[in-house]
Design a protein around this motif. Structure first.
Motif, short mmCIF file in Angstrom:
data_model
loop_
_atom_site.label_atom_id
_atom_site.label_comp_id
_atom_site.label_asym_id
_atom_site.label_seq_id
_atom_site.Cartn_x
_atom_site.Cartn_y
_atom_site.Cartn_z
N GLU A 54 0.84 -1.20 0.00
CA GLU A 54 0.00 0.00 0.00
C GLU A 54 0.88 1.25 0.00
O GLU A 54 0.64 2.20 0.76
CB GLU A 54 -0.92 -0.01 1.22
N GLN B 222 -0.83 4.80 -0.75
CA GLN B 222 -1.58 5.36 0.37
C GLN B 222 -0.64 5.81 1.49
O GLN B 222 -0.88 6.84 2.14
CB GLN B 222 -2.58 4.34 0.92
N GLN C 120 -7.93 4.05 4.71
CA GLN C 120 -7.73 3.90 3.27
C GLN C 120 -8.02 2.47 2.83
O GLN C 120 -8.60 2.25 1.76
CB GLN C 120 -6.28 4.28 2.90
N ARG C 121 -7.63 1.51 3.66
CA ARG C 121 -7.88 0.10 3.34
C ARG C 121 -9.38 -0.19 3.35
O ARG C 121 -9.89 -0.91 2.49
CB ARG C 121 -7.15 -0.78 4.36
N LYS D 229 -11.79 1.99 2.82
CA LYS D 229 -12.40 2.65 1.67
C LYS D 229 -12.18 1.86 0.38
O LYS D 229 -13.09 1.71 -0.44
CB LYS D 229 -11.81 4.06 1.53
N LYS D 230 -10.96 1.32 0.22
CA LYS D 230 -10.65 0.51 -0.96
C LYS D 230 -11.47 -0.78 -0.96
O LYS D 230 -11.99 -1.20 -2.00
CB LYS D 230 -9.16 0.18 -0.98
N PHE D 231 -11.60 -1.40 0.22
CA PHE D 231 -12.37 -2.63 0.33
C PHE D 231 -13.84 -2.38 0.00
O PHE D 231 -14.49 -3.19 -0.69
CB PHE D 231 -12.24 -3.19 1.75
N LYS D 232 -14.37 -1.25 0.46
CA LYS D 232 -15.77 -0.92 0.19
C LYS D 232 -16.00 -0.74 -1.30
O LYS D 232 -17.01 -1.20 -1.85
CB LYS D 232 -16.15 0.35 0.95
N LYS D 233 -15.07 -0.08 -1.96
CA LYS D 233 -15.18 0.12 -3.41
C LYS D 233 -15.13 -1.21 -4.15
O LYS D 233 -15.89 -1.45 -5.10
CB LYS D 233 -14.06 1.04 -3.90
N GLN D 234 -14.23 -2.11 -3.71
CA GLN D 234 -14.13 -3.44 -4.33
C GLN D 234 -15.42 -4.23 -4.14
O GLN D 234 -15.87 -4.94 -5.04
CB GLN D 234 -12.94 -4.20 -3.75
#
Length: 254
Positions: free
Chosen positions: A21, A24, A60-61, A63-68
């Motif tokens: 990461e 980030q 940040q992790r 947020k990225k997981f939610k987008k995925q």
């Protein structure tokens, strides 16, 4: 005390994740340097802000997981619609899955999603006559998507006890499609508010930056006195709290 022990135990794992990461992490460090310069005029204070990298990276992790997850749900909705259409024209579940896999792969071209890769593995296993319901359960266990787990359970129950699979899958696909449409409509209606939130979050830093660059020495008393440093710290904490609160206000779950 237990919290400190837990944090200390998780520290090595957290550091190891940062290797994957870097973008980030770099952004967090640059943001920390900017804040130290703007609020305190002391770059070396970044050493004392280092602990804040942990909640930053976790945020940040997340947020990225939610987008995925959102992208995965969209792919799954498309897969369900394709399977429902395949079953309605007389395909078996196995052939409907193969057709859905081929169609999704064609739509995504080079940038294949996790769901497409898992579907390819599933269709490959079907060539050696593995039961489709068991393979779907294994696939759902790997992906950890609630809707996929429900779909796998439905197929497994219908295979064991019988039932109108075409009707059940069709209703499930319609329900998922309606839920996703509601979510998209909410996102569209709140897009302006989310943009306002971003602007309002950035504006205080922009104003401070403008004043500092336009009027050198204006914040000198703020940087050199104890009350000024305390005021900067309180202001920074209030900005952070306001940003977290604003994130929760615009986050609407369906």
């Amino acid at each position: 005390m237990q919290i400190m022990k837990h944090l200390w135990k998780e520290f090595p794992n957290e550091i190891r994740q940062w290797r994957y990461e870097k973008k980030q992490l770099l952004y967090g460090i640059l943001l920390g340097l900017f804040i130290c310069w703007l609020f305190y005029d002391r770059i070396f204070l970044i050493m004392f802000m280092a602990p804040f990298l942990f909640p930053w990276m976790k945020y940040q992790r997340k947020k990225k997981f939610k987008k995925q997850r959102e992208n995965l749900r969209k792919d799954f909705r498309e897969m369900m619609l394709l399977i429902s259409n395949g079953l309605s024209v007389g395909y078996s579940m196995e052939n409907a899955l193969k057709m859905a896999c081929a169609e999704l792969k064609h739509q995504q071209q080079q940038d294949e999603s996790l769901l497409v890769k898992e579907l390819e593995m599933l269709t490959t296993s079907l060539k050696v006559n593995e039961p489709v319901d068991k393979r779907l359960l294994v696939m759902a266990d790997r992906i950890q998507l609630e809707e996929l787990a429900q779909f796998a359970e439905i197929v497994s129950i219908v295979r064991r006890n019988g039932g109108n699979l075409i009707e059940i899958i069709g209703k499930s696909a319609d329900h998922l499609n309606q839920t996703m449409q509601i979510k998209e409509e909410i996102d569209t209606m709140t897009a302006a508010k989310r943009m306002e939130k971003k602007i309002m979050s950035i504006m205080p830093y922009g104003i401070l930056l403008y004043v500092r660059l336009a009027t050198p020495g204006y914040f000198e008393n703020l940087y050199e006195s104890i009350p000024g440093i305390l005021l900067s710290t309180v202001s920074l904490a209030l900005l952070a709290v306001a940003n977290v609160w604003a994130e929760r206000v615009v986050a609407i779950e369906v």
